[in-house]
Structure formats: structure tokens, C-alpha cells
Write an enzyme that holds these catalytic residues in place. Structure first.
Site, mmCIF file in Angstrom:
data_model
loop_
_atom_site.group_PDB
_atom_site.id
_atom_site.type_symbol
_atom_site.label_atom_id
_atom_site.label_comp_id
_atom_site.label_asym_id
_atom_site.label_seq_id
_atom_site.Cartn_x
_atom_site.Cartn_y
_atom_site.Cartn_z
ATOM 1 N N GLN A 189 103.185 68.197 4.666
ATOM 2 C CA GLN A 189 102.332 66.959 4.269
ATOM 3 C C GLN A 189 101.546 67.036 3.051
ATOM 4 O OE1 GLN A 189 99.057 66.145 6.897
ATOM 5 N NE2 GLN A 189 98.584 64.130 6.313
ATOM 6 N N TYR A 226 96.408 77.296 17.334
ATOM 7 C CA TYR A 226 96.332 76.727 15.859
ATOM 8 C C TYR A 226 94.924 77.220 15.161
ATOM 9 C CZ TYR A 226 95.645 73.500 11.943
ATOM 10 O OH TYR A 226 95.383 73.095 10.411
HETATM 11 N N1 SER Z 1 95.266 68.036 10.998
HETATM 12 C C1 SER Z 1 95.243 69.236 11.782
HETATM 13 C C2 SER Z 1 95.668 68.815 13.267
HETATM 14 O O1 SER Z 1 95.264 67.877 13.626
HETATM 15 C C3 SER Z 1 93.756 69.706 11.728
HETATM 16 O O2 SER Z 1 93.705 70.489 10.619
HETATM 17 O O3 SER Z 1 96.173 69.779 13.829
#
Ligand code: SER
Length: 318
Positions: free
Chosen positions: A12, A142
Site C-alpha cells: 500500500q 502486529y
Molecule cells: N493500518 C494498520 C492496521 O490497521 C495500522 O497501522 O493494521
């Protein structure tokens, strides 16, 4: 003149950052690389392009040497929602790519920009005007990988003098490449559905405030941080940066100003809602504004206007 490598260039952010970097530094000075060979025409033919798995350290090293690279933008990331489905993979990819680069930088001496995220914060973090330095105990893999990455980058900077820099990105809204499975993706999908179907089903509740940023600002933040005077950087990994904070209702109302018959309903995804609830409502990015003159250009209304105009053209819709 900089010699830049973008790892994860077809993602992205990478797909738009690479194009801007080539405009600024010259096509031949910006090498795009991705694990996928099938990438947009611009990326492959607008300058050097290499297919490489970021976990293949030898091949990454060969590319850095071959092109005499002095700056790497490390954009490889498994986002929050996909990460929760595949935590082992998220850890391996998000940290593996960074560790390879950090290790190579000791010998090959290049600067590294690695994005962190609002996901680096967790439920115990203050939610409003989240400070630059605060509690960081994320609830997703994450986020765990992003905090670990921040700490590793700081460690390599202090111990080995590597020029590591980063920003904590909010949700990024863009119209070229779709995000790859994040919690903030609704804020991109809503535009496609609004234009094509005049309706959208939102997976986060009304009242879910999150920081967001339009892609042109996200691209500028990365480039401006890497151009900043190192003596002025009180932080390195990673700076809070934001541009706007809104909930789904505010965004839908903004879209209705351009598409009056747009309708939104809700079907909450509890897993995503839990992640979104654990993230800041809005970050305090004053350190970035003071240290390297960070300024966003797009707010919710100028972003919405530009998204709709650009997507209508691209999707061939009236
Ligand atoms: N856009 C990312 C997510 O929603 C956050 O950094 O995982």
C-alpha cells in the site's frame, strides 16, 4: 545523491512512495523490490526492479552492494488483522526483514526507515492525545512486532551508530493499492463501495475514533524524516505522526456531502473492534512537528474530496 532501496515496494505505501522517491531522486537511483514479480507497470519499468524475499538475507545484501545503496525504506509488514490469523508468520516476516537489514547495515553502512504504527500502543496506553513516550504494551502480534522493531532500531542506532528512523503511522487512506488486512481498512473500502454501490457495511462501531492519514502525507512524512537534520531528532524510533482523527459516522457524513444518497449500516467484527478499541483515539505528534517540521496537508474534508475525485476517474464512475 541518495541511492535508495524500497523493500516491499508493491504494498500500500511502497507503490506510491517509490514513485515519489523516483521523481525526487531520479529513476535510476531508486530500486524497487518485492516478493511478487507481478507488480504495477510503473514500479517494474519506472526504474530498477528486483524480485526478492525479504527473508533472503544474501539476496538483499547482493542488491544493496550491486546498486551501492545508502538508504533503505523497509516497508515489509503483515498488518494487524492478518497478523492475528497468522501470528507466527507476522512475527517472522515483520521482524525477519528488519533484523536482516539491521545486521547488514553494520557492515554496509546504510540508513534504514522502518514504519511503526498506532498498533504499537495497547489498551493500557492513554487513548487521547497519546504522548510520544508512554505505556506501550500492545495486544496484537502486529503491535508486538512493531514495538520490538522500534526498540531494535534504537538499539542499533545507539550501539552501532546506524541511522535508523521511523514514524508511527495511523491508518492510511489511499487509492492506488489496497491495504493488506488491517483494522483501519474500512476507511479505504468505504470509498470504493460509496462510489460503486452507494452503500457500505462498516465492521467497526460508531464512536470508534482512530488516527488516520491520506497517502500523500504518509509518503511525505517518510521522505521528510529521512531528509531531516539528525542533530534535531530527539527521537528516532518512532515519531507519532497524525493528520486527522475520526469515527465511521464522521467519515460517512463527509462522503454524503459528495454522494448524498450514500447509506452506511453496521455489522461489527468483534475481533477487529477489540483491536481498534485498544488503539489511540488520537496521537500527540508535537515532537515530529517540532523536530523535523512535520505538517499534514490533508484533513478529513480535503482527503474525502480528493479520494472521491480520484477514484471516480479511476473506476470510471460518475
Ligand atoms: N493500518 C494498520 C492496521 O490497521 C495500522 O497501522 O493494521
Amino acid at each position: 545523491m541518495k541511492r535508495i532501496l524500497v523493500v516491499g515496494a508493491a504494498g500500500q505505501i511502497g507503490s506510491e512512495l517509490t514513485v515519489k522517491l523516483r521523481k525526487i531522486y531520479g529513476n535510476s537511483n531508486v530500486v524497487a523490490s518485492d516478493i511478487k514479480a507481478q507488480v504495477p507497470y510503473d514500479l517494474k519499468h519506472g526504474g530498477p526492479f528486483e524480485v526478492v524475499d525479504c527473508l533472503n538475507k544474501q539476496k538483499i545484501s547482493d542488491i544493496i552492494v550491486k546498486y551501492n545503496i545508502d538508504t533503505v525504506y523497509n516497508l515489509v509488514a503483515i498488518l494487524s488483522a492478518v497478523g492475528e490469523a497468522k501470528p507466527d508468520m507476522a512475527w517472522k516476516v515483520n521482524l525477519g526483514s528488519l533484523l536482516n537489514l539491521l545486521d547488514l547495515s553494520k557492515e554496509l553502512q546504510f540508513a534504514i526507515m522502518t514504519p511503526s504504527s498506532i498498533g504499537a500502543f495497547g489498551d493500557s496506553t492513554p487513548k487521547d492525545k497519546t504522548p510520544q513516550e508512554t505505556i506501550m504494551r500492545p495486544d496484537t502480534i502486529y503491535g508486538v512486532s512493531k514495538v520490538s522493531g522500534e526498540l531494535l532500531c534504537d538499539y542499533y542506532h545507539k550501539k552501532y551508530g546506524i541511522d535508523t528512523r521511523g514514524v508511527r503511522y495511523p491508518g492510511i487512506i489511499s487509492n492506488v493499492t489496497m491495504p493488506g488486512g488491517g483494522t483501519t481498512d474500512y476507511a479505504v473500502e468505504i470509498f470504493y463501495k460509496a462510489i460503486q454501490e452507494r452503500k457500505f457495511t462498516c465492521n467497526l462501531k460508531p464512536g470508534t475514533f482512530l488516527d488516520m492519514m491520506y497517502m500523500p502525507d504518509a509518503v511525505d512524512a517518510a521522505i521528510e524524516l529521512m531528509e531531516a537534520d539528525p542533530n534535531k531528532l530527539r527521537h528516532r524510533n518512532a515519531y507519532n505522526v497524525s493528520a486527522m482523527s475520526f469515527d465511521p459516522e464522521m467519515l460517512a457524513n463527509e462522503i454524503k456531502k459528495h454522494i448524498p444518497d450514500f447509506k452506511m449500516k453496521y455489522k461489527i467484527n468483534n475481533d477487529l473492534q477489540k483491536i481498534a478499541d485498544s488503539w489511540p483515539n488520537s496521537m500527540d505528534d508535537s515532537f515530529a512537528r517540532e523536530d523535523w517540521d512535520w505538517q499534514h496537508k490533508f484533513d478529513i474534508s480535503t482527503m474525502t474530496e480528493d479520494m472521491i475525485k480520484t477514484l471516480k476517474k479511476r473506476l470510471n464512475e460518475k
